[in-house]
Structures are given as C-alpha cells and as structure tokens.
Design an enzyme around this catalytic site. Structure first.
Site, PDB file in Angstrom:
ATOM      1  CE1 TYR A 166      51.855  36.044  93.903  1.00 54.53           C
ATOM      2  CE2 TYR A 166      51.257  37.622  92.189  1.00 54.53           C
ATOM      3  CZ  TYR A 166      52.224  36.977  92.947  1.00 54.53           C
ATOM      4  OH  TYR A 166      53.552  37.275  92.750  1.00 54.53           O
ATOM      5  CE  LYS A 193      53.569  38.318  96.274  1.00 53.79           C
ATOM      6  NZ  LYS A 193      54.702  37.966  97.165  1.00 53.79           N
TER       7      LYS A 193
END
Length: 312
Positions: A207, A211
């Site tokens: 994650y 991002k």
C-alpha cells in the site's frame, strides 16, 4: 503480531501532517462546495465512487453544481445507490444533473477505453476534472512486515489498484482533457499519508509503495503536461472511517479514523474551481487549511516544496 496504535500528532515533520498551522477534520466554510458554481456543461469523472471517499467526492461536485457526473465502481448496486443520492441532492438544491455510471475494474485497461467511449458518446468528449479514487487498504497476508510471507497475487492486486489504474486513466482520458471543449483540465489523484510510512506493522508495504508511486506519477504528469495547461494534484484525503478503512485496518488503528468523509471532496472542488498550477505535480493533505496553504504559494514554488526527493 499485535498492531501498535498510531498517533499522527507525533508524526515526523517530513510527513507534512502539520504543514499548515491550522488543520481541519471537517470542511471549513471557506471551502464549502455549495458556495461554488461550475460553468455550464462542467463534466467530472470520479473513478472509485461506489462508497467512502469517492462517493463523497462525487457529492461535493454535485453540491458545486457540476452538470455532468460520471461515477465508476466494481459494484453495480453501489453505483445505483450513489446515483440516486446524487440526483436527490441535486433536486434539493434546485439544479439539474446528469449522472452516468459505469461498472468497471479499475485495474484493467479495457475499463478505461469503455469510459472514454462513454464520454465521447454522452458528453461530446468533454472532461473537465478527473478524480482517481480507486484504491484500497491491503488485506490478508499483506499486513505482515515480512515480505517472504506475503501472497504474490494479493501484492500485485494492491499495487494495481492503488497505482497502475491511474496510469490507465491518464493514458486513455488525458487526450480528452486536452481538447478545447474541456476547460477544467484538472486531475486529482487520491493518495495517502501512508506513502510516507516504511514500518510494515503500521502500513503494509504494498500500500505504501503503491501510493508513493502515485505521488511520483502525479509529479511526472504535472511536469510533462504543464505546457498544455493540465493541473495534476495528489491529495491525502485524511483518515476517515470509511467502509474500506474499517474493513482492512486492524482495530488498534481505528483511533486515527476521525476525519469527516466529506472533507476530501470539498478540497477537490477547491482545487477544480480555479486554475491552481502552483500546486500541480505536488502532494497536499485535505486536512490542511487551504487559506494557509495558499498563503505559502510563493514559498512552495520558489523552494519546490511538497514533492518527493532524496535527503542527502
């Protein structure tokens, strides 16, 4: 392994959580979307609008009287519900809105060719603001800090959902945004403060990396299309108790989910309502005070702040 509680008030300075002296957990009156009226025919696409932050972003643009809203999600029933709520919201304010829906998998390139066709056929190819809000917190093995224990398919899905889809969106939809009929020329990529984190027991690596890549991609797009008037901004939406966050984060981290789900939508409208090329290619937080941020405009541009670089 037990997950430690996270106190964002003690975050390192380079996370930028307190870049503005004032921060907000709810939209301030200064960025209330209902005080904005977009031009006639203004067209917005929100990718990943079936629930949570994306749903509230779409609602913010309706509050700001955007005439055309296209929302996408993997789940048709979610889109049907959001569409009805958007239309009801428009009726309450006495405005007309055209809401179109598209069931799509944001990780597949063919989803974006279908979206492009929808815009060509239904809106004369006009696209003023594109919000890429597809994404999701990792589940399953990805929460382990030990990479050797993660599942390959879960890893690839996380990266595709949180980053690769933004490439497909840009590849297929930016050409529409550069046409004369598309006046807004604004892309908002919904990122996360998790892009700053490296501790796998707080934020899964997939994650954080997804991002982080989205932030750099935002910078690249902003720089490469600046001469054509495109503004591209990465926005951390705040930490909100969305269905996705509550479903993927361990309970010990739920204490940080205190920001209003409508905050990010208000900031997106603030970005779109006028040309803000001074924040193009940069990362901002929805919790920041936008007046404070704008007061730092000269400093941000001169010192090239709010971008990723190596400290040496």
């Amino acid at each position: 392994m037990a997950q430690p509680e996270l106190d964002l008030s003690k975050a390192p300075a380079h996370w930028g959580m307190n870049f503005t002296e004032t921060t907000h957990q709810q939209p301030s009156r200064r960025i209330d979307p209902s005080n904005v009226t977009f031009p006639q025919g203004y067209t917005v696409v929100v990718i990943g609008a079936g629930k949570g932050i994306g749903e509230h972003i779409a609602k913010a643009y309706v509050q700001a009287r955007a005439e055309n809203i296209v929302i996408t999600s993997r789940t048709g029933s979610d889109l049907d519900r959001v569409k009805k709520e958007l239309e009801t919201l428009a009726q309450q304010t006495g405005q007309a809105v055209k809401v179109s829906t598209l069931v799509q998998d944001a990780t597949k390139p063919e989803s974006y060719t279908k979206l492009k066709d929808l815009l060509e056929e239904g809106f004369n190819g006009r696209l003023d603001t594109l919000v890429f809000c597809a994404g999701g917190g990792p589940v399953g093995t990805l929460w382990t800090p030990h990479i050797d224990e993660t599942d390959v398919d879960e890893w690839n899905e996380s990266i595709a959902l949180n980053f690769t889809g933004s490439y497909y969106a840009a590849k297929y939809l930016v050409p529409l945004m550069l046409r004369p009929q598309s006046h807004g020329k604004t892309i908002v990529n919904i990122t996360s403060a998790a892009s700053h984190f490296t501790g796998g027991n707080i934020t899964p690596a997939s994650y954080s990396i997804g991002k982080l890549a989205l932030n750099r991609f935002t910078q690249i797009l902003g720089e490469n299309y600046a001469d054509q008037g495109l503004v591209v901004v990465a926005v951390h939406p705040g930490s909100s108790p969305t269905p996705g966050a509550l479903g993927s984060m361990p309970p010990s981290l739920h204490n940080i989910l205190t920001d209003d789900q409508g905050l990010c939508g208000a900031v997106c409208v603030w970005i779109s309502k006028e040309k803000r090329d001074w924040i193009s290619g940069r990362y901002i937080c929805a919790t920041w005070d936008m007046d404070d941020l704008e007061s730092k405009k000269e400093e941000i541009v001169k010192e090239d702040k709010l971008k990723w670089r190596m400290a040496v």
